[in-house]
Scaffold this active site. Structure first.
Site, mmCIF file in Angstrom:
data_model
loop_
_atom_site.group_PDB
_atom_site.id
_atom_site.type_symbol
_atom_site.label_atom_id
_atom_site.label_comp_id
_atom_site.label_asym_id
_atom_site.label_seq_id
_atom_site.Cartn_x
_atom_site.Cartn_y
_atom_site.Cartn_z
ATOM 1 N N SER A 28 -1.272 4.330 -0.884
ATOM 2 C CA SER A 28 -1.710 2.939 -0.849
ATOM 3 C C SER A 28 -0.610 2.027 -1.379
ATOM 4 C CB SER A 28 -3.017 2.804 -1.639
ATOM 5 O OG SER A 28 -3.609 1.550 -1.428
ATOM 6 N N ASP A 31 -9.528 2.933 8.217
ATOM 7 C CA ASP A 31 -8.833 2.242 7.146
ATOM 8 C C ASP A 31 -8.208 0.967 7.691
ATOM 9 O OD1 ASP A 31 -7.281 1.501 4.952
ATOM 10 O OD2 ASP A 31 -5.993 3.267 4.994
ATOM 11 N N HIS A 53 -9.843 4.948 3.445
ATOM 12 C CA HIS A 53 -8.745 4.716 2.517
ATOM 13 C C HIS A 53 -9.053 5.367 1.168
ATOM 14 C CE1 HIS A 53 -5.197 2.496 1.119
ATOM 15 N NE2 HIS A 53 -5.848 2.399 -0.023
#
Length: 319
Positions: free
Chosen positions: A166, A261, A291
């Site tokens: 991320s 995501d 995610h």
């Protein structure tokens, strides 16, 4: 969670339901500073996910003098081998605003065990208190220190990879780009991007499709970008938005993508741009995942497969 769960991996859905149930016993996250209370909530929710997993021969917290402060680094060594170990510098996710080396401790140990390498996790400064480029500069400085002094920790300074998930994937890509320019002799062996934040655009097909109901929302990403890069000009800087960079000369790269995501489109675009730039790149889309699915390595088979696959890849590029 959305009304239509037909595309969700059943284990992923069960994990998310479990996390949402746990979240009901905590105050809701506030997407507004000050963030101390929300940071405490994210730590409380995520710390249990770091329990268990591989046992290390050594796990230690060490401090480095980085850019005028003492920066904590979590160091995991999977074996007690006398020889220097290759190393993965792993940068935790959390929108640049929360999480820590504690919330990602198990994931770092999983990679250490799967790849047979040491893992160093810098506890970089968080935003908005430390906006772009402070965290990026700190991560690059840690890599530089390991390249110069890693042997002091029993690490091989010539076998370093960088990775993250991320926002950590963003910092990993940004670190590789920055070091390519500032330290051309420091040849990274690999770059691991797990569902990375790679561009500041919030209008891609995956943003439109998964804007709500899939854990990471467009509203959250808008807030994270405002914290990390409050000046609009910084959001188009290639070191903040790596998809906008010239990617030539980056090390071999592995990109793991969550299908459901908001960031899926930019990760797919990154794979294609890396390939066009002549960078050896491998990628995999994990169907039915959302995610952050790697934090569910003890609960979701797709996360287990992703860790094992990345471990095998790291083993190849670091040897």
């Amino acid at each position: 969670m959305p009304a239509d769960m037909s595309r969700w991996d059943p284990e992923m859905a069960a994990f998310q339901a479990m996390m949402e149930e746990r979240g009901r016993s905590h105050p809701p996250l506030r997407l507004a500073p000050p963030l101390d209370e929300s940071r405490a909530v994210t730590e409380a929710l995520n710390l249990p996910l770091s329990e268990g997993g591989p046992r290390m021969a050594e796990s230690a917290d060490r401090w480095l003098p980085i850019r005028g402060r003492r920066l904590l680094c979590r160091v995991h060594r999977p074996t007690a081998d006398a020889g220097p170990l290759p190393v993965l510098v792993y940068l935790h996710g959390g929108g640049w605003v929360w999480n820590s080396v504690d919330t990602h401790d198990r994931l770092m140990r999983e990679y250490a065990a799967a790849a047979g390498c040491a893992v160093v996790g810098p506890d970089y400064a968080l935003s908005p208190e430390a906006a772009f480029p402070q965290a990026l500069e700190e991560c690059a400085a840690v890599v530089r220190w390991l390249a110069a002094h890693g042997a002091e920790w029993g690490l091989d300074p010539k076998r370093i990879a960088v990775g993250g998930d991320s926002a950590g994937g963003n910092l990993a890509a940004g670190t590789a780009l920055l070091l390519r320019e500032t330290d051309p002799a420091l040849a990274l062996r690999g770059l691991l991007i797990n569902y990375g934040v790679l561009d500041s655009r919030l209008d891609t097909p995956s943003y439109r499709e998964f804007a709500e109901g899939h854990f990471l929302t467009r509203e959250k990403m808008d807030f994270y970008w405002a914290c990390y890069a409050p000046r609009p000009a910084d959001r188009v800087n290639p070191l903040a938005a790596p998809l906008r960079a010239d990617l030539r000369g980056l090390p071999p790269t592995l990109v793991h993508i969550a299908e459901l995501d908001v960031l899926a489109s930019e990760n797919l675009a990154m794979v294609e741009k890396l390939r066009a730039a002549g960078v050896p790149v491998e990628s995999e889309v994990f169907r039915g995942t959302i995610h952050g699915f790697l934090r569910a390595v003890a609960h979701v088979g797709a996360a287990r497969r992703a860790v094992d696959g990345a471990g095998a890849w790291l083993g190849r590029v670091l040897r």
